[in-house]
Scaffold this motif. Structure first.
Motif, mmCIF file in Angstrom:
data_model
loop_
_atom_site.group_PDB
_atom_site.id
_atom_site.type_symbol
_atom_site.label_atom_id
_atom_site.label_comp_id
_atom_site.label_asym_id
_atom_site.label_seq_id
_atom_site.Cartn_x
_atom_site.Cartn_y
_atom_site.Cartn_z
ATOM 1 N N SER A 16 24.568 28.679 130.731
ATOM 2 C CA SER A 16 24.400 29.350 132.018
ATOM 3 C C SER A 16 23.251 30.355 131.960
ATOM 4 C CB SER A 16 25.697 30.062 132.413
ATOM 5 O OG SER A 16 26.749 29.137 132.594
ATOM 6 N N LEU A 17 23.145 31.059 130.841
ATOM 7 C CA LEU A 17 22.040 32.008 130.664
ATOM 8 C C LEU A 17 20.699 31.283 130.622
ATOM 9 C CD1 LEU A 17 23.784 34.261 128.016
ATOM 10 C CD2 LEU A 17 22.860 35.096 130.193
ATOM 11 N N ALA A 18 20.642 30.181 129.901
ATOM 12 C CA ALA A 18 19.389 29.419 129.812
ATOM 13 C C ALA A 18 18.964 28.932 131.189
ATOM 14 C CB ALA A 18 19.560 28.247 128.849
ATOM 15 N N ALA A 19 19.914 28.415 131.969
ATOM 16 C CA ALA A 19 19.584 27.934 133.314
ATOM 17 C C ALA A 19 19.111 29.081 134.204
ATOM 18 C CB ALA A 19 20.804 27.251 133.922
ATOM 19 N N PHE A 20 19.755 30.228 134.097
ATOM 20 C CA PHE A 20 19.385 31.400 134.888
ATOM 21 C C PHE A 20 17.945 31.826 134.617
ATOM 22 C CE2 PHE A 20 19.087 36.101 134.635
ATOM 23 C CZ PHE A 20 19.171 36.405 135.994
ATOM 24 N N LEU A 21 17.501 31.756 133.375
ATOM 25 C CA LEU A 21 16.185 32.279 132.999
ATOM 26 C C LEU A 21 15.040 31.359 133.385
ATOM 27 C CD1 LEU A 21 17.082 33.762 129.497
ATOM 28 C CD2 LEU A 21 16.575 35.026 131.595
ATOM 29 N N LEU A 22 15.302 30.104 133.703
ATOM 30 C CA LEU A 22 14.204 29.182 134.038
ATOM 31 C C LEU A 22 13.417 29.645 135.254
ATOM 32 C CD1 LEU A 22 15.723 25.630 133.451
ATOM 33 C CD2 LEU A 22 14.304 27.012 131.919
ATOM 34 N N GLN A 23 14.044 30.367 136.174
ATOM 35 C CA GLN A 23 13.339 30.812 137.379
ATOM 36 C C GLN A 23 12.203 31.788 137.069
ATOM 37 O OE1 GLN A 23 15.785 33.622 139.891
ATOM 38 N NE2 GLN A 23 17.293 33.314 138.221
ATOM 39 N N PHE A 24 12.247 32.419 135.900
ATOM 40 C CA PHE A 24 11.222 33.387 135.524
ATOM 41 C C PHE A 24 10.173 32.804 134.578
ATOM 42 C CE2 PHE A 24 15.379 35.571 135.884
ATOM 43 C CZ PHE A 24 15.130 36.293 137.046
ATOM 44 N N ALA A 25 10.337 31.554 134.191
ATOM 45 C CA ALA A 25 9.513 30.970 133.120
ATOM 46 C C ALA A 25 8.967 29.612 133.523
ATOM 47 C CB ALA A 25 10.328 30.864 131.834
ATOM 48 N N PRO A 26 7.839 29.575 134.233
ATOM 49 C CA PRO A 26 7.226 28.281 134.522
ATOM 50 C C PRO A 26 6.953 27.509 133.234
ATOM 51 C CG PRO A 26 6.145 30.048 135.746
ATOM 52 C CD PRO A 26 7.069 30.706 134.771
ATOM 53 N N SER A 27 7.005 26.213 133.345
ATOM 54 C CA SER A 27 6.794 25.372 132.167
ATOM 55 C C SER A 27 5.353 25.459 131.693
ATOM 56 C CB SER A 27 7.129 23.915 132.512
ATOM 57 O OG SER A 27 6.855 23.068 131.433
ATOM 58 N N TYR A 28 5.174 25.539 130.378
ATOM 59 C CA TYR A 28 3.839 25.456 129.798
ATOM 60 C C TYR A 28 3.369 24.005 129.795
ATOM 61 C CZ TYR A 28 3.874 30.150 127.682
ATOM 62 O OH TYR A 28 3.883 31.498 127.478
ATOM 63 N N PRO A 29 2.058 23.764 129.898
ATOM 64 C CA PRO A 29 1.547 22.415 129.664
ATOM 65 C C PRO A 29 1.949 21.945 128.267
ATOM 66 C CG PRO A 29 -0.161 23.819 130.615
ATOM 67 C CD PRO A 29 0.989 24.710 130.272
ATOM 68 N N GLY A 30 2.499 20.754 128.192
ATOM 69 C CA GLY A 30 2.976 20.238 126.916
ATOM 70 C C GLY A 30 4.476 20.352 126.745
ATOM 71 N N ASP A 31 5.128 21.106 127.656
ATOM 72 C CA ASP A 31 6.578 21.281 127.570
ATOM 73 C C ASP A 31 7.347 20.277 128.427
ATOM 74 O OD1 ASP A 31 6.175 23.390 125.886
ATOM 75 O OD2 ASP A 31 6.969 24.932 127.214
ATOM 76 N N GLU A 32 6.662 19.266 128.944
ATOM 77 C CA GLU A 32 7.303 18.365 129.896
ATOM 78 C C GLU A 32 8.544 17.692 129.310
ATOM 79 O OE1 GLU A 32 3.170 19.082 131.103
ATOM 80 O OE2 GLU A 32 4.072 18.400 129.211
ATOM 81 N N ALA A 33 8.447 17.244 128.066
ATOM 82 C CA ALA A 33 9.593 16.552 127.454
ATOM 83 C C ALA A 33 10.776 17.503 127.302
ATOM 84 C CB ALA A 33 9.195 15.973 126.097
ATOM 85 N N GLN A 34 10.498 18.777 126.980
ATOM 86 C CA GLN A 34 11.576 19.738 126.832
ATOM 87 C C GLN A 34 12.244 20.031 128.172
ATOM 88 O OE1 GLN A 34 12.498 20.608 123.788
ATOM 89 N NE2 GLN A 34 10.817 19.357 122.995
ATOM 90 N N ARG A 35 11.460 20.107 129.224
ATOM 91 C CA ARG A 35 12.035 20.339 130.548
ATOM 92 C C ARG A 35 12.832 19.119 131.016
ATOM 93 N NH1 ARG A 35 11.274 25.322 133.291
ATOM 94 N NH2 ARG A 35 10.236 26.627 131.759
ATOM 95 N N GLU A 36 12.386 17.928 130.662
ATOM 96 C CA GLU A 36 13.159 16.730 130.981
ATOM 97 C C GLU A 36 14.500 16.752 130.248
ATOM 98 O OE1 GLU A 36 10.764 13.339 130.079
ATOM 99 O OE2 GLU A 36 9.232 13.855 131.575
ATOM 100 N N ASN A 37 14.491 17.218 129.007
ATOM 101 C CA ASN A 37 15.739 17.361 128.255
ATOM 102 C C ASN A 37 16.708 18.279 128.988
ATOM 103 O OD1 ASN A 37 15.667 15.726 126.019
ATOM 104 N ND2 ASN A 37 15.175 17.320 124.566
ATOM 105 N N LEU A 38 16.185 19.415 129.467
ATOM 106 C CA LEU A 38 17.039 20.352 130.185
ATOM 107 C C LEU A 38 17.621 19.710 131.442
ATOM 108 C CD1 LEU A 38 14.931 23.643 129.939
ATOM 109 C CD2 LEU A 38 16.876 22.971 128.534
#
Length: 455
Positions: A228-250
């Protein structure tokens, strides 16, 4: 649960899963990767929350976007940051850059004193360093913006620094030469200022950002409420280029920006499996952190840390807010020369500096003691948590001109106590910090001396 969708023009009922269906081991594997990726953010938020979002808490410093100085060095009573330095009185600011930038003022100081403003994004990457190494000691006003800010820069701004995340933290370190120097450090700290851009420029303030119900966090909640904390923090942290696979995992785990986790479409079986992951994976990260021997490749800019998710997590676990190597090199001693764990209950140790092997620095060096279980400074009868270069004149030399430091729980005796760094009666580690390390420290021409166990 399943989402039901009717296709236009038909009477057929088609059932589509809203999140992928995995085997148990697949869920755990994906969740492990997601945990490693998000761990530095959650660990960072723990400190941010304690410092700026928990009024009345024991570690509270002040509100968001407010720069607060602590006119003393850290002691064992300071527990919000693991492996803290005790050389430089700190000043702190937790940035909320959603509405507008913040202007931070660094005052001019004398040429021989080190200071820096370490700017750290939510991912724990070191974005920039206003201060001695980058800008000199002449001071200035620095405009700290959120990602993609395109506003007008007012006159008087020395540099504009764009943070990749809207939630960030700034840590100011001011060199303290001795206990008699604290008054001068207080004068310098009084010159550190932070103000919203609209206040600095005298322009109308923009609309306030949406109010945030800041999620509570603690060491315990990092286990029981991690996702829940990890999901909450995504609003403050745009994805870096190269993080696409990690964001797909989420997304596969229904961890999405602006969505409360767990969503209604995530099965109870998947939720239960995901809740098993933090304990095992945090241990994996701790084990990785325990293998670190220096900081030369574990802290840096977003570009330097790109794709190094486990390294970034281990660095956040072992010594969050460590400096980029050009700013400070850390040598981590967890073992003696024979590769045996340092243990103050059963062992006594020495660290010897010959005149030729003193740490090569342009600012200062220090050696600081920590207990291993808590990763905090060690309480002791002489209130000494470190030995540093400012103490050289008070350290005794042997007949060879060497400085022998004694790392042990009991005093080595009155004649040697000046060179004693008290250890806990348990497993410990020490960190040697080289601020503004010279080239020979960075390229390997200088090698740190080992810690030797006394017979």
């Amino acid at each position: 649960m399943k989402r039901r969708t009717f296709l236009a023009g038909t009477t057929a009922l088609i059932v589509l899963p809203s999140v992928p269906v995995f085997a148990q081991e697949d869920i755990k594997a994906v969740a492990r990767e997601a945990y490693i990726y998000t761990y530095p953010m959650v660990k960072n938020y723990l400190t941010m929350y304690q410092y700026a979002l928990e009024p009345g808490g024991s570690q509270y410093k002040g509100p968001l976007n407010t720069l607060v100085s602590i006119a003393r060095v850290y002691t064992p009573e300071d527990t919000a940051i693991i492996t803290p330095n005790s050389d430089t009185p700190y000043s702190f600011i937790v940035f909320d850059l959603r509405a507008e930038p913040v202007v931070v003022t660094m005052p001019p100081i004398e040429k021989n004193r080190y200071y820096s403003l370490q700017l750290i994004d939510l991912y724990t990457n070191n974005v920039d360093y206003p201060g001695t190494r980058v800008d000199g000691n002449g001071g200035g006003d620095f405009l700290i913006t959120g990602p993609g800010w395109k506003g007008e820069v007012p006159k008087g701004i020395k540099r504009v620094i764009e943070m990749p995340t809207t939630l960030a933290i700034g840590i100011v370190r001011t060199q303290l030469f001795s206990s008699d120097d604290l008054g001068k450090v207080k004068e310098i700290q009084a010159g550190y200022k932070a103000q919203l851009l609209s206040g600095y420029a005298g322009t109308p303030a923009p609309d306030a950002p949406p109010s945030i119900d800041w999620m509570p966090i603690s060491d315990e909640l990092m286990v029981t409420n991690y996702w829940s904390l990890a999901a909450f923090l995504l609003q403050f942290a745009p994805s870096y280029p190269g993080d696409e696979a990690q964001r797909e995992n989420l997304a596969k785990l229904d961890i999405r920006e602006g969505v409360t986790w767990p969503g209604a479409d995530l099965s109870s079986e998947t939720v239960a499996l995901m809740k098993e992951v933090p304990v095992a994976t945090e241990k994996e990260i701790r084990d990785e952190a325990a293998r670190l021997t220096d900081s030369s490749k574990i802290f840096g800019t977003p570009e330097f840390m790109k794709g190094q998710y486990m390294t970034r997590a281990a660095a956040a676990q072992g010594g969050i807010y460590g400096n980029t190597v050009q700013e400070a090199l850390y040598v981590i001693y967890a073992f003696d020369a024979q590769k045996v764990l340092l243990d103050g209950k059963t062992g006594k140790y020495t660290l010897t500096f010959t005149p030729e092997r003193l740490p090569p620095v342009d600012a200062f060096w220090s050696l600081t003691m920590y207990d291993r279980p808590k990763q905090l400074l060690v309480a002791n009868p002489i209130d000494r948590y470190l030995i540093n270069s400012a103490m050289l004149a008070d350290l005794k030399k042997n007949d060879k001109g060497e400085i022998v430091l004694y790392l042990q729980h009991e005093s080595p005796g009155p004649e040697l106590e000046s060179n004693w760094l008290p250890a806990p009666a348990e497993i410990f580690y020490v960190v040697k910090r080289l601020y503004l390390p010279r080239a020979e420290a960075l390229d390997g021409r200088w090698a740190p001396p080992p810690i030797e166990a006394l017979p």
